[in-house]
Scaffold this motif. Sequence first.
Motif: not given
Length: 326
Positions: A240-263
């Motif tokens: 209820q607290i940690t995951l919703p408030l950490a969504r900006p960091g999780i989004a950046v984390c997923m983007v960097q993982a996407l860039v790394a795995t695509l390349n």
Amino acid sequence: MSSTRPTSRTGAAGVVEASRAGHVGDGTTPSPAGRRRHSTDAGPLPYVLVAPVIIFIAGLAFVPAVFTIVQSFFTVNALDPPTRFSGLSNFRNLLESDAIRSSAANTALYVVVGVTLSTVLGVAMAILLQRPFRGRSLVIAVLILPWALPGVVEGILWSGIFDPNAGLVTSVLGDLGLGGGQVLLGPNRVLTIVLIELVQVWQITPLSVLLVLAALQLIPDELYEAAQIDGCSRWGAIRQITLPLARPGIAVCMVQALVATLNVFDQPYVLNGAAATGATVTMQTYFVSFQNLDFGQGYALSLLITVVTLVGSLLIVKAVYRKVEL
């Protein structure tokens, strides 16, 4: 008495006017506000000083991008001179190539495995590191080491682990009675991709942990204290607290993982060579450009990878990112 009142009012008005203008008394002593306005009014000098750096970075980023876009519509082949305009033929030939389609399917599996595992592990480890404890700094320093290693070095290290004769994995499988001495990389396409991607996940997960941990550090402790008073469990607080408030960091984390795995290039090339079972689109860019010497198709394939990366990143940000206001 009556003659001094206008004088005092005039003096007060003068002080007010002087303070508004940033001066006191006779106008020779600037007020703090006036000094701040004067000190920040540096004119164009700061822009002139940073202009060379901005021009250099812009040229480094945009000139190759523009060159790639333009050359992707030309036939640039050392074995078929001269360079000539070919329109969309490079893109059409790429889409009709069996090797490109096979490597695209491989890359999609790399992305699914890599983004999922690195995000889940990154969030879980960041939550474990969220609270200070003895030796936390040492744990974070050790955690960063795989991220600091080059991909080629990691591929060489893990090639010994996957070695069918004396590798750690095959030895453990043999001790468990699951069959030792088997060639793990190469024969089976899915197993090859999963094992290779585990090596890359080992590399990119530390950065995911740091990105999510930075977002978790911004969550006030008062929220957890209030949740505990209300009888919320540890898992409930995370959900209820940690995951919703950490969504900006999780989004950046997923983007960097996407860039790394695509390349991804280093780990598949070192661990599996040019075998089609683990080849990626980035590897095909290398094969097309420097083995076939068809630089036009290489430019076109690089452009397609860039577009897919941008679109995928935007979709992740749109789906996951939420602005947090505390």
